[in-house]
Each structure stands twice: as C-alpha cells, then as structure tokens.
Design a protein around this motif. Structure first.
Motif, PDB file in Angstrom:
ATOM      1  N   SER A 246      -0.278  -2.526  -4.596  1.00 39.67           N
ATOM      2  CA  SER A 246      -1.268  -3.250  -4.347  1.00 39.67           C
ATOM      3  C   SER A 246      -2.633  -2.976  -5.123  1.00 39.67           C
ATOM      4  O   SER A 246      -3.878  -3.486  -4.919  1.00 39.67           O
ATOM      5  N   GLY A 247      -2.442  -2.365  -6.378  1.00 41.74           N
ATOM      6  CA  GLY A 247      -3.514  -2.069  -7.322  1.00 41.74           C
ATOM      7  C   GLY A 247      -3.368  -2.704  -8.280  1.00 41.74           C
ATOM      8  O   GLY A 247      -3.940  -2.448  -9.574  1.00 41.74           O
ATOM      9  N   SER A 248      -2.292  -3.842  -8.666  1.00 49.54           N
ATOM     10  CA  SER A 248      -2.188  -4.490  -9.753  1.00 49.54           C
ATOM     11  C   SER A 248      -1.973  -6.139  -9.333  1.00 49.54           C
ATOM     12  O   SER A 248      -1.678  -6.485  -8.205  1.00 49.54           O
ATOM     13  N   ASP A 249      -2.458  -6.862 -10.144  1.00 40.94           N
ATOM     14  CA  ASP A 249      -2.595  -8.287 -10.043  1.00 40.94           C
ATOM     15  C   ASP A 249      -1.303  -9.116 -10.486  1.00 40.94           C
ATOM     16  O   ASP A 249      -1.010 -10.294  -9.853  1.00 40.94           O
ATOM     17  N   ILE A 250      -0.719  -8.746 -11.596  1.00 42.64           N
ATOM     18  CA  ILE A 250       0.333  -9.668 -12.174  1.00 42.64           C
ATOM     19  C   ILE A 250       1.624  -9.434 -11.336  1.00 42.64           C
ATOM     20  O   ILE A 250       1.961  -8.551 -11.141  1.00 42.64           O
ATOM     21  N   VAL A 251       2.237 -10.911 -11.114  1.00 37.80           N
ATOM     22  CA  VAL A 251       3.737 -10.818 -10.781  1.00 37.80           C
ATOM     23  C   VAL A 251       4.620 -10.977 -12.145  1.00 37.80           C
ATOM     24  O   VAL A 251       4.432 -11.871 -12.748  1.00 37.80           O
ATOM     25  N   TRP A 252       5.672 -10.079 -12.314  1.00 34.11           N
ATOM     26  CA  TRP A 252       6.532 -10.156 -13.497  1.00 34.11           C
ATOM     27  C   TRP A 252       7.858  -9.826 -13.223  1.00 34.11           C
ATOM     28  O   TRP A 252       7.970  -9.116 -12.376  1.00 34.11           O
ATOM     29  N   VAL A 253       8.715 -10.430 -13.987  1.00 33.19           N
ATOM     30  CA  VAL A 253      10.232 -10.067 -13.826  1.00 33.19           C
ATOM     31  C   VAL A 253      10.699  -9.984 -15.398  1.00 33.19           C
ATOM     32  O   VAL A 253      10.026 -10.663 -16.309  1.00 33.19           O
ATOM     33  N   GLN A 254      11.890  -9.187 -15.535  1.00 36.10           N
ATOM     34  CA  GLN A 254      12.467  -9.096 -16.905  1.00 36.10           C
ATOM     35  C   GLN A 254      13.303 -10.526 -17.019  1.00 36.10           C
ATOM     36  O   GLN A 254      13.648 -10.854 -16.043  1.00 36.10           O
TER      37      GLN A 254
ATOM     38  N   GLY B 244      -2.698  -7.011  -5.471  1.00 41.65           N
ATOM     39  CA  GLY B 244      -4.118  -6.720  -5.604  1.00 41.65           C
ATOM     40  C   GLY B 244      -4.994  -7.779  -5.152  1.00 41.65           C
ATOM     41  O   GLY B 244      -4.549  -8.783  -4.602  1.00 41.65           O
ATOM     42  N   GLY B 245      -6.349  -7.496  -5.312  1.00 40.16           N
ATOM     43  CA  GLY B 245      -7.355  -8.537  -4.878  1.00 40.16           C
ATOM     44  C   GLY B 245      -7.653  -9.397  -5.860  1.00 40.16           C
ATOM     45  O   GLY B 245      -8.538 -10.216  -5.552  1.00 40.16           O
TER      46      GLY B 245
ATOM     47  N   SER C 298      -9.192  -5.682  -8.368  1.00 41.59           N
ATOM     48  CA  SER C 298      -7.752  -5.613  -7.801  1.00 41.59           C
ATOM     49  C   SER C 298      -7.936  -4.680  -6.762  1.00 41.59           C
ATOM     50  O   SER C 298      -6.938  -4.711  -5.882  1.00 41.59           O
ATOM     51  N   PHE C 299      -8.784  -3.658  -6.587  1.00 39.63           N
ATOM     52  CA  PHE C 299      -8.474  -2.403  -5.614  1.00 39.63           C
ATOM     53  C   PHE C 299      -9.097  -2.940  -4.288  1.00 39.63           C
ATOM     54  O   PHE C 299     -10.354  -3.434  -4.191  1.00 39.63           O
ATOM     55  N   TYR C 300      -8.550  -2.220  -3.283  1.00 35.06           N
ATOM     56  CA  TYR C 300      -8.969  -2.323  -2.013  1.00 35.06           C
ATOM     57  C   TYR C 300      -9.590  -1.088  -1.620  1.00 35.06           C
ATOM     58  O   TYR C 300      -8.909  -0.048  -1.378  1.00 35.06           O
ATOM     59  N   TYR C 301     -10.913  -1.318  -1.501  1.00 30.94           N
ATOM     60  CA  TYR C 301     -11.825   0.064  -1.234  1.00 30.94           C
ATOM     61  C   TYR C 301     -11.979  -0.096   0.373  1.00 30.94           C
ATOM     62  O   TYR C 301     -12.112  -1.165   1.075  1.00 30.94           O
ATOM     63  N   ILE C 302     -12.333   1.051   1.149  1.00 36.55           N
ATOM     64  CA  ILE C 302     -12.675   1.065   2.445  1.00 36.55           C
ATOM     65  C   ILE C 302     -13.585   2.092   2.641  1.00 36.55           C
ATOM     66  O   ILE C 302     -14.018   3.123   1.835  1.00 36.55           O
ATOM     67  N   GLY C 303     -14.383   2.012   3.700  1.00 32.82           N
ATOM     68  CA  GLY C 303     -15.516   2.737   4.144  1.00 32.82           C
ATOM     69  C   GLY C 303     -14.873   4.209   4.911  1.00 32.82           C
ATOM     70  O   GLY C 303     -14.333   4.082   5.970  1.00 32.82           O
ATOM     71  N   LEU C 304     -15.150   5.116   4.255  1.00 32.36           N
ATOM     72  CA  LEU C 304     -14.621   6.700   5.007  1.00 32.36           C
ATOM     73  C   LEU C 304     -15.949   7.535   5.038  1.00 32.36           C
ATOM     74  O   LEU C 304     -16.430   7.664   4.292  1.00 32.36           O
ATOM     75  N   SER C 305     -16.254   8.174   6.403  1.00 31.61           N
ATOM     76  CA  SER C 305     -17.386   8.721   6.442  1.00 31.61           C
ATOM     77  C   SER C 305     -16.947  10.230   6.695  1.00 31.61           C
ATOM     78  O   SER C 305     -18.026  10.951   6.856  1.00 31.61           O
ATOM     79  N   GLY C 306     -15.624  10.672   6.944  1.00 27.51           N
ATOM     80  CA  GLY C 306     -15.433  11.978   6.652  1.00 27.51           C
ATOM     81  C   GLY C 306     -13.793  12.168   7.295  1.00 27.51           C
ATOM     82  O   GLY C 306     -13.293  11.514   7.283  1.00 27.51           O
TER      83      GLY C 306
END
Length: 476
Positions: free
Chosen positions: A156-164, A263-264, A320-328
C-alpha cells in the motif's frame, strides 16, 4: 468460548466501559481480555501449506465478492510452498530485520529522498511473507494472454506494478515460472515518447523503450522496461495495465513474481483502475498462523455499510502514502495522556499517521510510545517479565500459562470513533516457549506507522474519490 467471543469485539462493542470522545459521543468498548497464550504459540509456529493446484487455490468461493465487485484471496507468505525458514525464531528474526529496513525507507521517503525508497470492479486473495523476513502479504493474479498465474506482494506504500521477466539477466527465485513476454499476445512495450513514461519515477530510455528502476532501502531493486499488459484479477480481465517488466531483480521478494503497488499514485493498480472503481478498495489481512485467508477487493461495491469512516489525508511530498487522523491512544478503557499534536500531519509534510501493509509492527513517536508502553506495563504488573527481544523492550514470560487477563489497546480516531484491538494484535509470541512482546515500537522521527500486525482481522476500506478510510464494522 469466552476467548472467541472477546476476539470478535473490536468496534462499537457492547461490553465493559464507556468513554466520551471528542465528539461528545459515549462509545462502549472492552477494557480487558482473556488472552489464550497456548493457542497463540501453537498458531504462530504452525505452517499451513497452500493447496497444490491453482484450481484448489482459486476455488469458486474465493472469487465471489459482493455484488458489483471481485474478490481475491490474501494469505500469509509462510503458507507458500517455497518457504525455507521452518524455524519460528529464524522467521521472526528475519521479519524484524526486514521491518527495520522498511520503516527506515518510509521515513526517508517522507523527507523527499525517493531515490532511496526502501525496499468494472473486481478483487483477489492475500498471503503474508513472515518466513522470508518481511511483513508483506501475497495475492495471486494472472499476467498476459493467455494468463500466467503469479504470486505478487501487495504494497500500500508503493505505486508501481512489476513482474520478473524473461530474458532474466538477474532474478531471485520465485515459485512460478518467470513470465515470458514473447509468449503473451497482449504484451506491448511503452515507447519513451509516451506520456505514460513521463509518469514513471526514475524513468529512462533504451532503444526507444521506456525504462524503469526502483531501488528499495534494504538493497533490493527491480530494473527493466515498462509495458502495457492484460492482467486477470479474480474472473475479471483488465487490459492495458502499465507494468514493469523486470529483467534485473534482487531482494526480499523470494517466491513472489513481483510487486502489486496499491498506493495513492497514478501508476499504482488502484490509480490505474480509478476510472472503473472510483479508487475504492478494501482488504482484510489474515491473522498469523490460521488456516483461513484474507481478501483484497476492488470497486465501490466493496465499501461496507456501518464502518467507522475517518478522513483520508494526503501528503504532497509522498502521494503514495495513506494518512489517517489519529487523536490518541487508550489502554484498558482509559485514554493515555498524549497531545493530539504528536500525531498531526504538518503543512510541511512532517509527522502524521500512515497505514502501511508492508510494515509489520506499529511505530509511534517516542513520547507517544513511552506513554502507551508505561500505561500497558502498569496494568500488566502482575505478569512475569522477560528480557527485551529484537526491537521490543516490553516482553513477558508466559511459559506455563494457558490464558492471561490483559488490558485492551485502542486507537482514538479523528471524529470520535474508537478502534479497540484484540490482544493477538498487540501481544505476539517471539519464540516457541511462551515469550510474548508488546508489538509496538518507537519511531526515530515524528512519523507514526500503523503496521499489519495491528491491522490483522479488521476490514480496512479506502474510498479514494471521497477521501475516507473505513474500519470495520465486523471482523473478516
């Protein structure tokens, strides 16, 4: 059994205590849990090999998603036949080393050093890579025409799709034959002049073809050319998906054919399919050591009714990153005294809280981690302590115990919702004899990362077009 009842309660439950959130709503949630020590150790050290045939793996039930969606299985990597770490302690140690590299890489990316990056609707099934020293999960998709099935790491933190790809100048071992583009009727190279090539980070040109190169922080890398190819996800056939065809690859991906970036960014599978899916996808990471599988689904039809929705935050420095709101954070039904500013994403792109499938252990800024740890230790003072292990400084010797009573740990989300974790999501075995550790660790910076151990068993959904992340409402 009481244990199974308690483990199923993690959101808006009806047991134990109530607390008033910042929104003024009283939300009940369990404050303590009877944790089955013996069962947890047994599940952790047990290996469950996958079915031997593709037909058994992709049975009919695994591809039946909600109406208007497709579903894929999501499984731990230690279920795959290529596993070579049969000793639990070696698997655990390797996983923690990989996790440290992953965290260092994410931090570097938030500082703008991308070149040093660590290493209609449908869906697929997912697997975890514990035994190879990584926390990644795997799915199985088809690549090319006719489709060649491949195991892929999800990230979820990466954008590219790849295969060998063949010809392979340097390839690591994978469980399936290396993809041969010459045998695919739908494979089409991307020219350097293509606008698609401009979207690829670190792109180049070789004999008129668009080159790509991705370097990961643990020394892993993939290099090759970009192509448009047909990808089969569940029973859906998706044409003209931009993929990297890697002719030179190295790293911790052993067993998998490549990486499926979720990713985003525009080049991830989520970004490429956003016109058909609205950028909506949902996953449930399978719990460690169980015979069940998790799931990965695409499309607006997969978004659950009744989930707790939190605003999805974007950091232009790392889209690319998905950030959320956290209060505690909470322990045993009581909110730990930590300033909300500790979790805030600043205008400069510093700090914040990232959801990441590739990181195993949740990292918190030191001040938040210390407060959470101390609160947990205070409420577990009657349990025998054990020496520190790897990245964990809070461990317990539970050898000889069948069950123990432990406080719950909760995330206080922006908007007033509270996500309470089952004990298996924060108290994990680190050896075969009954040593358990508190599965959180300090971050060397202000960045918080919610890892896959804490995400296990919870349906997590992303509504990209409306900018929300959903949790629950049920275990999956």
């Amino acid at each position: 059994m009481l244990l199974h009842i308690l483990l199923s309660l993690f959101f808006f439950t009806t047991s134990a205590t109530q607390t008033n959130t910042s929104a003024g709503h009283a939300i009940p949630f369990p404050t303590h849990e009877h944790f089955n020590v013996k069962e947890s150790v047994s599940q952790a050290i047990k290996l469950h090999p996958l079915p031997k045939t593709q037909e058994e793996f992709n049975d009919e039930s695994s591809n039946k998603g909600k109406e208007g969606s497709w579903k894929l299985k999501l499984l731990h990597r230690d279920k795959l036949a290529f596993s070579h770490f049969t000793d639990f302690r070696r698997r655990f140690g390797s996983r923690m080393k990989r996790d440290a590299h992953r965290v260092a890489a994410l931090i570097r990316r938030t500082r703008g050093k991308s070149a040093e990056y660590e290493v209609e609707e449908f869906g697929v099934e997912v697997v975890s890579g514990m035994d190879q020293g990584s926390g990644e999960y795997f799915v199985r998709i088809g690549v090319g025409s006719p489709a060649k099935n491949q195991y892929m790491v999800i990230d979820s933190g990466s954008d590219i799709v790849w295969v060998q790809c063949q010809p392979c100048n340097q390839c690591y071992h994978q469980s399936d034959p290396v993809f041969d583009p010459s045998l695919s009727a739908s494979f089409a190279g991307v020219p350097c002049s293509s606008t698609l090539c401009d979207q690829v980070d670190n792109s180049g040109c070789n004999s008129g073809r668009c080159k790509y190169e991705v370097m990961y922080g643990d020394g892993s890398y993939t290099k090759g050319t970009m192509a448009l190819e047909t990808v089969t996800i569940g029973r859906s056939v998706v044409r003209n998906v931009a993929i990297g065809c890697g002719n030179s690859n190295r790293g911790m991906f052993t067993g998998a054919a490549g990486l499926l970036g979720l990713g985003g960014g525009s080049m991830s599978l989520v970004g490429q399919l956003s016109g058909q899916t609205g950028g909506a996808f949902s996953y449930c990471l399978v719990s460690r050591g169980t015979e069940s599988s998790g799931s990965l689904e695409f499309g607006r039809g997969v978004l659950p009714v009744g989930a707790a929705w939190v605003p999805l935050l974007r950091n232009p420095r790392v889209p690319s990153f998905y950030y959320i709101g956290l209060s505690g954070l909470g322990v045993g039904g009581t909110q730990v005294p930590i300033s909300e500013d500790v979790f805030r994403l600043t205008e400069l792109g510093d700090g914040g809280v990232v959801m990441d499938t590739g990181t195993a252990v949740t990292r918190l800024p030191t001040v938040a981690y210390a407060a959470l740890r101390d609160a947990f230790m205070m409420q577990t003072a009657s349990l025998p302590r054990a020496p520190s292990v790897s990245i964990f400084d809070t461990c317990y010797d539970l050898n000889g115990f069948v069950t123990v009573r432990v406080p719950t740990v909760s995330f206080f989300l922006m908007g007033g919702s509270i996500l309470t974790l089952p004990a298996k999501n924060f108290l994990i075995p680190v050896d075969e004899r009954g040593t358990f550790c508190f599965a959180f660790a300090p971050s060397p910076t202000g960045l918080s990362i919610i890892g896959n151990i804490q995400q296990e068993g919870i349906q997590i959904s992303f509504d990209g077009s409306n900018g929300f992340v959903g949790f629950g409402p049920n275990i999956c």
